[in-house]
Design a protein around this motif. Sequence first.
Motif, short mmCIF file in Angstrom:
data_model
loop_
_atom_site.label_atom_id
_atom_site.label_comp_id
_atom_site.label_asym_id
_atom_site.label_seq_id
_atom_site.Cartn_x
_atom_site.Cartn_y
_atom_site.Cartn_z
N UNK A 129 0.97 -1.17 0.17
CA UNK A 129 0.28 -0.21 0.21
C UNK A 129 1.05 1.27 0.02
N UNK A 130 1.76 1.67 0.62
CA UNK A 130 2.83 2.17 0.68
C UNK A 130 3.53 2.59 -0.04
N UNK A 131 4.12 1.63 -0.77
CA UNK A 131 4.90 1.51 -1.89
C UNK A 131 4.06 2.23 -3.24
N UNK A 132 2.00 1.98 -3.45
CA UNK A 132 1.33 2.46 -4.46
C UNK A 132 1.36 4.37 -4.09
N UNK A 133 1.70 4.49 -2.74
CA UNK A 133 1.04 6.52 -2.40
C UNK A 133 2.80 6.77 -2.77
N UNK A 134 3.74 5.81 -3.11
CA UNK A 134 5.16 6.65 -3.56
C UNK A 134 5.34 6.07 -4.93
N UNK A 135 4.29 5.40 -5.54
CA UNK A 135 4.19 5.61 -6.80
C UNK A 135 3.77 6.45 -7.62
N UNK A 136 2.70 7.54 -6.48
CA UNK A 136 1.75 8.28 -6.79
C UNK A 136 2.35 9.57 -6.86
N UNK A 137 3.62 9.66 -6.17
CA UNK A 137 4.33 11.06 -5.76
C UNK A 137 4.79 11.90 -7.28
N UNK A 138 5.18 11.16 -8.03
CA UNK A 138 5.78 11.88 -9.51
C UNK A 138 6.28 10.89 -10.29
N UNK A 139 6.22 10.72 -11.65
CA UNK A 139 6.61 10.00 -12.80
C UNK A 139 8.04 9.51 -12.40
N UNK A 140 8.77 10.30 -11.66
CA UNK A 140 10.46 10.08 -11.66
C UNK A 140 10.09 8.19 -10.27
#
Length: 309
Positions: A129-140
């Motif tokens: 779940x937290x990895x999915x949130x990090x993925x949404x922060x930026x394209x990078x």
Amino acid sequence: MNKISAVFLSFLALPAAGRPPHVPYSDMPILSTNVTKVSDHVWEITGFPNVAIVVGTNAVLVVDTGMGPTNGATVARVVATLAPKNSKLFLTTTHYHPEHVAGEPGFPPGTILIRNAVQQRELDKDGQAITDVFRSISEEDKKLLAGVVLRVPDITFDQEVSIDLGGGVKARLLWLGGAHTAGDELTLVEPDHTLISGDVVQNKTIPYIFGHDSTPTEWLSTLDKVAKLNVSHVLPDHSAPGDGSLVGLERELVGGIRTRALSLKRQGISVDATQRNINAALKQQHPDWPETDASEFVKSIYADPADPR
């Protein structure tokens, strides 16, 4: 929105709570290959997070991975320059957030992964779940975390495991209790007396508890145990290294905020008013700090079941 997403988005809204005060977020995702020597056997790659490399004559221990396999591979290349002839590579992580664990697939085959059992349970429960949130922060970030699948550790431990790296260099991996997360892990390197402290001990950084799996009371209890280690050097994961005095300063900071917040709570002062009071005091006390907003930590103190009044 799930619990992890809501908690993490509130975390991102804080300019420096639990994040490096010396590096803007936009500059964090890619680790450099520049290293700084912290003590005789410990090196640091500065970034998001700071990655520690402990070198003995027979083996190397890396603490934390960077965000995603690209960063993990970068760390592995640095290791090869510091200790090209060492046959064993150990890897451990300070806590379960993606910038600390998600670079593991970038490490070479045969890397021995070690993690404490509490942290591993947090990773199993909330890591995706937290990895999915990090993925949404930026394209990078999305690119760095694309397709990341983490493997099961080769070794898990309850409270302590010791690694002999050769040449008299030993690393004690410790779980002393919760702080920033429930599974925060510390590494004590001997004979350097160097503590790789994760978020448990920081430098000019406001404490932040992620989620509700730890409490301010637990953090203080953990710091009391850390103090007994009598360290000479401290390498935090999200702030600059310092000497052993950082442990006492962290204890003073966490304890001071908690004592003031509880005093106001027992007087019937609202959490909002207490946040304003403490933030103003911290800003005055630490004018050189990049951020002095302890609002989220005050909220954790008000919610701490150790003091229900």
